[in-house]
Design an enzyme around this catalytic site. Structure first.
Site, PDB file in Angstrom:
ATOM      1  N   ASP A  75       7.665  23.440 -14.779  1.00 46.76           N
ATOM      2  CA  ASP A  75       8.963  23.268 -14.125  1.00 46.76           C
ATOM      3  C   ASP A  75       9.995  22.579 -14.995  1.00 46.76           C
ATOM      4  OD1 ASP A  75       7.632  20.841 -13.938  1.00 46.76           O
ATOM      5  OD2 ASP A  75       7.720  20.723 -11.757  1.00 46.76           O
ATOM      6  N   ASP A 494       5.620   9.261 -13.835  1.00 41.06           N
ATOM      7  CA  ASP A 494       4.422   9.813 -13.187  1.00 41.06           C
ATOM      8  C   ASP A 494       3.112   9.250 -13.721  1.00 41.06           C
ATOM      9  OD1 ASP A 494       5.958  11.434 -11.510  1.00 41.06           O
ATOM     10  OD2 ASP A 494       6.016  13.018 -12.980  1.00 41.06           O
TER      11      ASP A 494
END
Length: 878
Positions: A75, A494
């Site tokens: 993405d 993340d």
């Protein structure tokens, strides 16, 4: 099962990543010095620090006609092709540059079933105003080595909700010059009839879709129409070379999800009896069984989906059969995402839950076209109680961070296993030429099995292991390169970050404390074992962690209550003090290794902080165009410069290793007008713009070139209108671009660092392509001194293991032969400090290491050893 070694060289965050704005030429005064003519560009080899994965892989696309050919799309990190020989993924979009950074978002990928060297990607990052640019269809005729671009008149959302649905981009297998693309935002269905050179809207297609993830949220990210989702072809009744007559296209409309054309797209009708109430995430045609399989969910994904179904549609008779797996081990429902049919055995189909956060996803397998299903795990009961009946075993030995800070444990009832099978499983594919090979994408990696058919045996177990080597999909926030055994320390979204002892080995992530997201790292300028990092711990608290043993153990700070982010952190030169500036809370200072903190006077909330690399009393800050300095190791700050530096736009600054008060700053914005690279040699009081830079965004330092007396300087910048990565080996007097147009990696404005131990090695922080590593392959060793060679001022040689530089014309006089001869011996410690040598000329303010101490020259000196004369030219400062 095959075990794979991680490797450097063949390179997301799972959440929404908002790139910083791309910014314009500076209007600030420039240094009038005319830049010297550019030298030939060095020969660089580019690779990655091995992390392996790190973000969402929404698409895996196998060629249906060329064995072994498979691609993956991400993405925010581009697209990849699997190199079967090395078992690593090859990045295909590293040519994407600063201005077209959005093309690293890949919403769809298609591989040509006829001319298998052709591959297409639909690129673009966001459909809201986070992305100022439109999307594009990129086409390659050489398996993704080179690309041509067809700009689209609308945006493409490679990192938007629903990005795992698809594939939106499809090639007609009967006439491979025909491509269909399903667009977002109500733009409808588009078609190319010239192999992707041009596209036009299919005006006959009646439904552009109307599904919006959360129309009332007020969040533009959640208010975009998902549009047209995917196309599938039934070429059975079409002659090769003619466009397929029967075409199915799915739309984001929960009332009418599927349309059919039997005249090659000239007219379309809703498919009668199609299930309603859900979004059609994936559709796969089984030509042998004359069926179209569809997986559905009640949400766009990838993070949501609480209900869904699986259906089989008879292409010839128009019948619909609900084949949804009934099993719900923990009693809750979920939507369905990944869907695949075994082309070698089309009775076999598999489907995955799009999301089941707790305890784990479910993958189902049927060998009778969906009449019955077996799950990859279930709860079973016997006289001893409940246990997990698992049809898999899972190893993460090669990618240990996939444990996400937990201890590895197998699945047990009513508990999350570590590692998990995954989450956000939109991509689930069986190799069309090998029924034993399965790959599926998760929010963090790709898993692969090479013994899939063992699932069907009584008591059979398949083996799963990560298959993301070469895919580097992390969004890097900050880097630090200590001298010595540790190569690199990173902070990233993340995953938190890593301590890389070996760039080629995938490391364990930060632990004790584990970070779910890291924003800043630093290393003490004179003590490379002392590290600090800022981030969000496993409980969501904003904290700092400090280490005095090169990251082996860490001390955790108290949480910054009320902070909106973990901000930036720095440690002073000798490691005795830490300055932390969290977002939305007061800056603070620690003198006990991060165990306690006290608020700082004089530094605004949200400032960026840094430290001098030599003088432990000096710390620096920047906010809103004002540069701040602390002269008491960070306890208090005061403004020392205002009106020179950028007021708007992101700014990065760094102090030069081995020097006191030598600070470089890069940043600014087009809108703010002031944008470039500046240098201060008086600890931030005054600044001079570095000539030639119309834009600059990062600055960092690495080991000096052989014979050079200053560290190499690196910056990601635009110089004389050309964007690139630049290096100077002479203190900024001259610069050379070290990357090329094939290696640009999109937005690289977060950080850049040189390696203190290896000249020419540079580390680049990317937003989706991980940590890029550059090595100067042409950095040759210096020649040995020769008695017959004429040497001019500045020539460098080696003799008896030392490096010498000529101070003036010389021939025949051996380096070191005369105390005040033409040769100076040049040496430096890994920290960048010059090492005192008797032959070297030092000027006022130069700093050296000698006798285990740090010294500063009071005046010009040569041959005077520090500490020998009581009133000599050297003062001890550390």
């Amino acid at each position: 099962m095959r075990f794979r070694r991680s490797a450097v060289g063949l390179v997301v965050a799972t959440g929404v990543v908002i790139p910083l704005s791309v910014v314009a030429p500076a209007t600030a005064a420039q240094d009038p010095t005319t830049p010297a003519a550019a030298a030939p560009a060095p020969d660089y080899a580019w690779s990655n620090a091995a992390i392996s994965g790190g973000g969402y892989v929404p698409g895996i696309v196998y060629s249906q006609t060329e064995p072994g050919l498979v691609y993956a799309r991400t993405d925010i990190g581009g697209a990849y092709r699997l190199d079967r020989a090395s078992d690593t993924w090859v990045p295909l979009l590293d040519h994407v540059g600063w201005d077209d950074w959005n093309r690293l978002g890949v919403l769809s990928l298609a591989t040509d079933p006829v001319d298998t060297s052709r591959v297409y990607v639909a690129t673009g990052m966001y459909t809201n105003d986070w992305d100022p640019g439109n999307g594009a269809i990129l086409r390659s005729d050489d398996y993704g080595t080179t690309w041509d671009a067809h700009p689209l008149p609308f945006k493409v959302g490679g990192n938007m909700p629903g990005r795992g649905i698809g594939e939106r981009l499809q090639i007609d297998p009967s006439d491979n010059d025909v491509l269909y693309y399903g667009a977002e935002q109500g733009q409808g269905l588009w078609r190319s009839t010239d192999a992707g050179a041009t596209f036009s809207r299919v005006d006959s297609f009646p439904n552009p879709g109307d599904f919006v993830p959360d129309a009332g949220s007020g969040n533009s990210y959640l208010m975009q129409n998902l549009g047209v989702l995917w196309t599938a072809f039934d070429p059975s009744s079409t002659d090769a070379g003619a466009p397929t007559q029967t075409v199915f296209t799915a739309v984001a409309d929960t009332d009418d999800i599927l349309y059919r054309s039997d005249d090659a797209g000239a007219t379309w009708q809703p498919v009668a009896g199609a299930p309603a109430g859900f979004l059609p995430h994936h559709g796969v045609i089984d030509e042998a069984g004359r069926s179209l399989y569809i997986s559905t969910s009640n949400a766009s994904g990838p993070y949501d989906g609480s209900d869904g179904e699986v259906w089989r549609y008879g292409i010839d008779d128009g019948t619909w059969t609900n084949i949804t797996p009934a099993l719900r081990p923990v009693g809750v429902d979920f939507g369905f995402g990944g869907l695949t049919v075994d082309k070698s055995d089309p009775d076999t189909i598999m489907v995955a839950s799009q999301i089941q956060w707790w305890p784990d996803i479910l993958i189902f397998r049927s060998t009778d076209r969906g009449q019955t299903w077996t799950p990859i795990w279930d709860y079973a009961y016997d006289e001893s109680g409940a246990h997990v009946a698992a049809r898999y075993s899972q190893s993460i030995d090669d990618v240990p961070w996939l444990a996400f800070g937990r201890e590895v444990n197998g699945p047990v009832p009513w508990s999350e296993p570590t590692p998990k099978l995954g989450w956000m499983v939109s991509a689930l594919e069986i190799d069309p030429f090998d029924s034993d090979e399965l790959m599926y994408g998760t929010g963090a990696t790709i898993y692969r099995s090479d013994d899939l058919t063992a699932w069907d045996e009584p008591g059979g177990v398949i083996h799963l292991a990560p298959e993301a080597f070469g895919i580097e999909e992390t969004a890097i926030q900050d880097l630090a390169a200590p001298a010595g055994d540790v190569d690199l320390v990173s902070a990233m979204l993340d995953l938190g970050g890593f301590v890389h002892d070996d760039l080629a080995t995938v490391p364990q992530s930060f632990r004790a404390p584990y970070f779910g997201g890291g924003t800043s790292v630093d290393v003490a300028g004179l003590d490379p074992d002392t590290l600090v990092r800022a981030g969000t711990d496993g409980s969501g608290a904003r904290v700092v962690a400090a280490s005095v043993d090169a990251g082996a153990t860490w001390t955790t700070s108290p949480a910054a209550d009320g902070a909106g982010g973990s901000g930036t952190v720095t440690v002073n030169a000798d490691g005795s003090g830490i300055v932390w500036a969290p977002d939305g809370a007061a800056a603070r200072h620690s003198t006990d290794g991060g165990a306690t903190f006290a608020e700082i006077a004089g530094l605004p909330v949200g400032a960026r902080v840094g430290s001098d690399r030599v003088d432990a009393s000096l710390a620096y800050g920047f906010s809103g165009g004002v540069f701040y300095r602390s002269d008491d190791a960070g306890a208090t700050f005061r403004a020392v410069n205002e009106g020179t530096l950028p007021v708007e736009g992101p700014v990065r600054f760094a102090a030069t290793p081995g020097a006191i008060g030598d600070v470089w700053l890069a940043g600014g914005s087009e809108d703010g007008g002031t944008y470039g690279l500046w240098r201060s040699q008086d600890a931030g009081s005054t600044w001079t713009a570095v000539a030639g830079f119309d834009e600059a965004d990062t600055v960092g330092f690495g080991r000096a070139a052989p014979g050079a007396t200053t560290p190499a300087v690196y910056t990601a910048a635009s110089r004389d209108g050309e964007r690139g990565v630049y290096r100077s080996t002479d203190g900024g007097a001259t610069w050379i671009r070290i990357n090329d147009d094939a290696h640009q990696w999109g937005w690289i404005g977060a950080d850049i660092e040189g390696d203190p131990d290896v000249f020419g090695r540079v580390y680049i922080a990317t937003n989706g392509r991980g940590i890029v590593v550059g090595d100067d392959t042409g950095a040759a060793a210096l020649p040995a001194w020769s008695s017959t060679t004429v040497y001019l001022e500045g020539d460098a040689v080696t003799r008896d293991g030392a490096v010498w530089v000529a101070s003036w014309w010389t021939r025949g006089q051996a380096p070191g032969a005369k105390k005040n001869g033409p040769w100076q011996e040049i040496a430096a410690a890994p920290t960048g400090l010059a090492v005192w040598t008797a032959s070297r000329i030092f000027d006022t303010g130069d700093v050296v290491s000698a006798g285990g101490a740090v010294w500063r020259a009071r005046w010009w000196t040569r041959g005077d050893e520090p500490g020998v004369k009581k009133n000599g030219p050297w003062e001890r400062i550390g």
